[in-house]
Scaffold this motif. Structure first.
Motif, mmCIF file in Angstrom:
data_model
loop_
_atom_site.group_PDB
_atom_site.id
_atom_site.type_symbol
_atom_site.label_atom_id
_atom_site.label_comp_id
_atom_site.label_asym_id
_atom_site.label_seq_id
_atom_site.Cartn_x
_atom_site.Cartn_y
_atom_site.Cartn_z
ATOM 1 N N SER A 158 0.833 -1.212 0.000
ATOM 2 C CA SER A 158 0.000 0.000 0.000
ATOM 3 C C SER A 158 0.861 1.252 0.000
ATOM 4 O O SER A 158 0.542 2.244 -0.674
ATOM 5 N N ALA A 159 1.980 1.208 0.727
ATOM 6 C CA ALA A 159 2.884 2.361 0.781
ATOM 7 C C ALA A 159 3.515 2.637 -0.572
ATOM 8 O O ALA A 159 3.967 3.767 -0.824
ATOM 9 N N ARG A 160 3.540 1.628 -1.443
ATOM 10 C CA ARG A 160 4.100 1.796 -2.791
ATOM 11 C C ARG A 160 2.989 1.966 -3.832
ATOM 12 O O ARG A 160 3.215 1.804 -5.026
ATOM 13 N N SER A 161 1.780 2.289 -3.372
ATOM 14 C CA SER A 161 0.625 2.567 -4.244
ATOM 15 C C SER A 161 0.106 1.328 -4.956
ATOM 16 O O SER A 161 -0.583 1.441 -5.981
ATOM 17 N N PHE A 162 0.446 0.140 -4.456
ATOM 18 C CA PHE A 162 -0.234 -1.062 -4.923
ATOM 19 C C PHE A 162 -1.622 -1.103 -4.284
ATOM 20 O O PHE A 162 -1.866 -0.478 -3.253
ATOM 21 N N ALA A 163 -2.513 -1.860 -4.902
ATOM 22 C CA ALA A 163 -3.860 -1.990 -4.356
ATOM 23 C C ALA A 163 -4.367 -3.401 -4.581
ATOM 24 O O ALA A 163 -3.989 -4.075 -5.542
ATOM 25 N N SER A 164 -5.219 -3.843 -3.681
ATOM 26 C CA SER A 164 -5.838 -5.161 -3.808
ATOM 27 C C SER A 164 -6.932 -5.085 -4.861
ATOM 28 O O SER A 164 -7.848 -4.266 -4.769
ATOM 29 N N ASP B 135 9.937 1.048 -15.439
ATOM 30 C CA ASP B 135 9.880 2.475 -15.120
ATOM 31 C C ASP B 135 11.001 2.740 -14.125
ATOM 32 O O ASP B 135 10.852 2.496 -12.929
ATOM 33 N N MET B 136 12.132 3.225 -14.609
ATOM 34 C CA MET B 136 13.292 3.379 -13.752
ATOM 35 C C MET B 136 13.078 4.398 -12.645
ATOM 36 O O MET B 136 13.793 4.402 -11.643
ATOM 37 N N TYR B 137 12.059 5.260 -12.792
ATOM 38 C CA TYR B 137 11.731 6.184 -11.707
ATOM 39 C C TYR B 137 11.122 5.438 -10.520
ATOM 40 O O TYR B 137 11.064 5.961 -9.410
ATOM 41 N N GLN B 138 10.654 4.207 -10.773
ATOM 42 C CA GLN B 138 10.068 3.381 -9.714
ATOM 43 C C GLN B 138 11.021 2.260 -9.292
ATOM 44 O O GLN B 138 10.596 1.276 -8.696
ATOM 45 N N ASN B 139 12.294 2.421 -9.595
ATOM 46 C CA ASN B 139 13.287 1.402 -9.277
ATOM 47 C C ASN B 139 13.258 1.049 -7.785
ATOM 48 O O ASN B 139 13.418 1.912 -6.925
ATOM 49 N N THR B 140 13.037 -0.242 -7.490
ATOM 50 C CA THR B 140 12.945 -0.716 -6.101
ATOM 51 C C THR B 140 13.717 -2.017 -5.985
ATOM 52 O O THR B 140 13.152 -3.115 -6.081
ATOM 53 N N PRO B 141 15.046 -1.962 -5.775
ATOM 54 C CA PRO B 141 15.868 -3.179 -5.760
ATOM 55 C C PRO B 141 15.434 -4.209 -4.728
ATOM 56 O O PRO B 141 15.668 -5.401 -4.902
ATOM 57 N N GLY B 142 14.781 -3.791 -3.642
ATOM 58 C CA GLY B 142 14.370 -4.737 -2.621
ATOM 59 C C GLY B 142 13.165 -5.570 -2.982
ATOM 60 O O GLY B 142 12.783 -6.470 -2.219
ATOM 61 N N ASP B 143 12.558 -5.324 -4.132
ATOM 62 C CA ASP B 143 11.392 -6.104 -4.571
ATOM 63 C C ASP B 143 11.832 -7.099 -5.633
ATOM 64 O O ASP B 143 12.163 -6.710 -6.756
ATOM 65 N N PRO B 144 11.854 -8.402 -5.316
ATOM 66 C CA PRO B 144 12.298 -9.383 -6.305
ATOM 67 C C PRO B 144 11.363 -9.526 -7.490
ATOM 68 O O PRO B 144 11.735 -10.109 -8.506
ATOM 69 N N PHE B 145 10.174 -8.985 -7.379
ATOM 70 C CA PHE B 145 9.196 -9.092 -8.464
ATOM 71 C C PHE B 145 9.290 -7.895 -9.396
ATOM 72 O O PHE B 145 8.382 -7.076 -9.496
ATOM 73 N N GLY B 146 10.440 -7.802 -10.072
ATOM 74 C CA GLY B 146 10.622 -6.775 -11.085
ATOM 75 C C GLY B 146 11.118 -5.446 -10.586
ATOM 76 O O GLY B 146 11.336 -4.523 -11.386
ATOM 77 N N GLY B 147 11.323 -5.289 -9.285
ATOM 78 C CA GLY B 147 11.652 -3.984 -8.719
ATOM 79 C C GLY B 147 12.955 -3.386 -9.209
ATOM 80 O O GLY B 147 13.098 -2.167 -9.280
ATOM 81 N N GLU B 148 13.919 -4.244 -9.556
ATOM 82 C CA GLU B 148 15.225 -3.742 -9.976
ATOM 83 C C GLU B 148 15.141 -2.843 -11.208
ATOM 84 O O GLU B 148 15.953 -1.936 -11.385
ATOM 85 N N PHE B 149 14.154 -3.088 -12.055
ATOM 86 C CA PHE B 149 13.988 -2.268 -13.267
ATOM 87 C C PHE B 149 12.705 -1.447 -13.220
ATOM 88 O O PHE B 149 12.215 -0.998 -14.256
ATOM 89 N N GLY B 150 12.186 -1.258 -12.025
ATOM 90 C CA GLY B 150 10.997 -0.424 -11.884
ATOM 91 C C GLY B 150 9.720 -1.099 -12.334
ATOM 92 O O GLY B 150 8.688 -0.435 -12.482
#
Length: 283
Positions: A147-153, A176-191
């Motif tokens: 939720s803090a990352r604007s995901f929603a159920s 979306d490199m502006y959303q780069n989140t290396p700690g998320d194994p589900f695609g976060g490294e490349f946003g």
């Protein structure tokens, strides 16, 4: 005999713990995960049971969380047996090694600490990636982090919740490199913001939403799972002989290639160390 069955038995035997001869304490965890995997026959499957490794090698004490692991590292990798074993296990579990290196940010990104993961099942094809993480997770922490990352159920079934980013479930693979989140194994490294399924003991993510839809169909019984095929007998037979630590399940096209002399021997050699001997076992 079905060649897929033979190959699976051999690969599982190679990767099964030789130090224990008792059956897996909690049944067959790999089969339990495979009940959630659609039977498509097109992917390479990689399974690792971190919890079983701790059971098979008691001196290899498992860190309680990433913070403890981080404190173990300085100047001790060569001398500390427990740390050495876990480091080599995780390092060889590419792409999870990236999450280990970014373990300090994983709880904030996903609500899950790296060392809460007991088992992983990864399957990949040319363009698709699907990750299953199983463990004792805090569903409230996962919901809060997303939720803090604007995901929603977006939907909730009897046994799972579907969460998607602001790009929508169908655009999970859009970078979306502006959303780069290396700690998320589900695609976060490349946003990327992969859609994911959450339960108190599972986190399942896929770069293509169609794969998650197939998994939902498998959970609801509308799609057959891998646990109902010939793999079931092979996995059960091996698990009855010891504690299954890691496994590789080859796709159908790889099995078929073994009927052509020379094909597939390099891959088998990686696991056996002797491709010619491995191939003779299949004849």
């Amino acid at each position: 005999m079905n060649r897929r069955f033979i190959l699976l038995v051999l690969l599982l035997c190679v990767l099964c713990s030789a130090s224990l001869t008792t059956a897996q304490a909690n049944g067959t965890p790999l089969l339990e995960l495979l009940t959630l995997v659609p039977d498509q026959g097109l992917s390479d499957f990689y399974y690792t049971d971190f919890s079983a490794i701790a059971q098979a090698y008691p001196p290899a004490r498992r860190p309680a969380d990433w913070r403890e692991y981080d404190q173990m590292i300085p100047d001790r990798l060569e001398d500390d047996f427990a740390l050495n074993v876990w480091w080599h296990v995780f390092r060889n579990m590419n792409p999870l090694v990236n999450e280990l290196l970014n373990g300090d940010s994983m709880p904030a990104a996903t609500g899950v600490d790296f060392f809460q993961i007991d088992r992983t099942l990864l399957y990949t094809s040319t363009t698709n990636e699907v990750y299953y993480f199983q463990g004792g997770f805090d569903i409230d922490a996962m919901q809060s982090a997303l939720s803090a990352r604007s995901f929603a159920s977006k939907a909730a079934g009897r046994d799972f919740e579907l969460w998607c980013g602001t790009v929508g479930c169908e655009n999970s693979s859009v970078p979306d490199m502006y959303q780069n989140t290396p700690g998320d194994p589900f695609g976060g490294e490349f946003g990327r913001r992969w859609a994911r399924l959450l339960t108190p003991n599972l986190m399942i993510g896929a770069n293509e939403f169609t794969d998650l839809q197939l998994i939902v169909d498998t959970i609801t019984g509308e799609q057959s799972s891998l646990a109902t095929g010939p793999d079931r007998a092979a996995i059960t037979a091996v698990s009855d002989q010891g504690v299954l630590l890691r496994a590789y399940i080859a796709p159908d096209y790889f099995i078929n290639s073994l009927s052509v002399p020379g094909h597939g021997l390099i891959d088998l050699g990686i696991l056996y160390g002797n491709p010619a001997a491995a191939f003779r076992e299949l004849l």
